[in-house]
Design an enzyme around this catalytic site. Structure first.
Site, PDB file in Angstrom:
ATOM      1  N   GLU A 233       0.850  -1.182   0.000  1.00  0.00           N
ATOM      2  CA  GLU A 233       0.000   0.000   0.000  1.00  0.00           C
ATOM      3  C   GLU A 233       0.891   1.240   0.000  1.00  0.00           C
ATOM      4  O   GLU A 233       2.040   1.213   0.430  1.00  0.00           O
ATOM      5  CB  GLU A 233      -0.915   0.024   1.227  1.00  0.00           C
ATOM      6  CG  GLU A 233      -0.190   0.254   2.542  1.00  0.00           C
ATOM      7  CD  GLU A 233      -1.132   0.492   3.707  1.00  0.00           C
ATOM      8  OE1 GLU A 233      -2.119   1.233   3.540  1.00  0.00           O
ATOM      9  OE2 GLU A 233      -0.874  -0.075   4.779  1.00  0.00           O
TER      10      GLU A 233
ATOM     11  N   LEU B 228       1.675   4.691   1.515  1.00  0.00           N
ATOM     12  CA  LEU B 228       1.416   5.425   2.747  1.00  0.00           C
ATOM     13  C   LEU B 228       1.771   6.896   2.601  1.00  0.00           C
ATOM     14  O   LEU B 228       2.696   7.258   1.864  1.00  0.00           O
ATOM     15  CB  LEU B 228       2.223   4.829   3.903  1.00  0.00           C
ATOM     16  CG  LEU B 228       1.843   3.420   4.344  1.00  0.00           C
ATOM     17  CD1 LEU B 228       2.767   2.958   5.463  1.00  0.00           C
ATOM     18  CD2 LEU B 228       0.391   3.351   4.785  1.00  0.00           C
TER      19      LEU B 228
ATOM     20  N   ASP C 181      15.990  -5.333  11.674  1.00  0.00           N
ATOM     21  CA  ASP C 181      16.893  -4.298  11.156  1.00  0.00           C
ATOM     22  C   ASP C 181      16.368  -2.934  11.597  1.00  0.00           C
ATOM     23  O   ASP C 181      16.184  -2.017  10.800  1.00  0.00           O
ATOM     24  CB  ASP C 181      16.965  -4.382   9.624  1.00  0.00           C
ATOM     25  CG  ASP C 181      18.104  -3.544   9.034  1.00  0.00           C
ATOM     26  OD1 ASP C 181      18.988  -3.108   9.792  1.00  0.00           O
ATOM     27  OD2 ASP C 181      18.106  -3.323   7.802  1.00  0.00           O
TER      28      ASP C 181
END
Length: 340
Positions: free
Chosen positions: A140, A142, A243
């Protein structure tokens, strides 16, 4: 604030046949609408991608290249934006060729694993596809705003994600992935955390760095000391980002105007949650309110400061692999661990 921050979109996988480390790190790939350079999606991938996204969303989608959201990313991936011609809905895309295609599949699986917990906002993974030597993953799109959100909430929600544990109480992940551009082994799953860290993390990086320049006696002592310290620590196999430096978290504005914390670009696996927290100290970018939020939800165990050095050695050795110039810092950390 509600914990379910988005409605889950169905996903599908289709295969189509014929720097100074203490305070800085390279710019991340993000799904931000403010990304600086549109690389564009290869036009020959758009039909494949449209089919993949159509099956994921359960409706016909015809994708075209859009502006925004693109620049060259770590590990050889490029990022860009596409939109549905019929609805104008935008999507964020990462694409690559060659051996890096497995990196994108692993990222898709990792983000999907985090998304299913419904504890912390991530870019919803929509589809992964590959055609020949080319591969892509669609998320998606954002509306990143960079600031204005609550770091306290980020800490709380990360702790809630860490409470999600592996199905069989084991350490690892169902797919190997990468840490930056470096291969990160997660398989086979292991029952013992000290074994997992020794084989898949510390031992792996020592192999890639030629034992950090040490002889066999010193390396044996390091691995024994690391095992000893980790074996004294009760570890729940938490779902981890893997990470978590400052460039892999941000804030996004939802359609209702709410600003929420977001994490992305993971190297996901199930392991000691302290390893995620350790990395937040290594590169900075997380304020005291973040740690206050985390501790309010799930306090860290005694001795986590020593274990922080163990976990961050992995990342420093990785930066030696990726960039060079970090061996001195790595050897200093090794000496510190041996003195514990």
């Amino acid at each position: 604030m509600p914990l379910i921050l988005f409605s889950w979109l169905p996903t599908v996988v289709i295969s189509f046949s014929p720097v100074t480390i203490s305070n800085s790190r390279s710019v991340p790939i993000t799904t931000s609408s403010s990304s600086r350079l549109n690389m564009g999606v290869s036009t020959d991938l758009l039909p494949h991608m449209s089919k993949c996204v159509s099956e994921a969303l359960g409706r016909k989608v015809e994708l075209a290249s859009a502006s925004g959201g693109g620049y060259a990313g770590g590990g050889g991936a490029t990022t860009s934006a596409v939109f549905d011609v019929a609805t104008s809905q935008k999507f964020f895309v990462k694409a690559t060729t060659g051996v890096a295609t497995t990196m994108l599949q692993a990222e898709y699986e990792g983000v999907k694993e985090m998304a299913t917990t419904q504890t912390i906002r991530v870019p919803t993974p929509i589809a992964y596809g590959n055609e020949g030597r080319k591969a892509y993953v669609v998320f998606e799109y954002l509306n990143f705003c960079g600031a204005g959100g609550s770091n306290f909430d980020l800490g709380v929600q990360l702790a809630k994600m860490h409470r999600c544990t592996s199905p069989k109480n084991q350490y690892g992940f169902h797919i190997d992935n990468t840490i930056g551009a470096t291969p990160q082994p997660n398989m086979p799953w292991m029952d013992d955390w000290a074994d997992f860290w020794d084989v898949h993390r510390l031992g792996h990086m020592l192999t890639l760095t030629n034992d950090a320049g040490y002889g066999s006696d010193e390396i044996s002592a390091l691995r024994l000391k690391t095992r000893e310290l980790l074996s004294q620590h009760a570890v729940v196999p938490s779902l981890m980002h893997g990470d978590l430096w400052g460039g892999n978290k941000s804030f996004a504005k939802e359609e209702d105007g709410t600003i929420v914390p977001v994490i992305f670009d993971p190297a996901t696996y199930y392991g000691d949650r302290e390893a995620d927290l350790a990395m937040t100290y290594l590169f900075g970018g997380f304020g005291s309110d973040f740690y206050e939020g985390y501790e309010s939800e799930w306090p860290l165990a005694e001795g986590h400061e020593k274990r922080r050095t163990i976990y961050n050695l992995y990342h420093i050795l990785n930066h030696e692999v990726l960039f060079g110039g970090y061996m001195g810092q790595a050897r200093s950390m090794i000496s510190q661990i041996l003195r514990f």
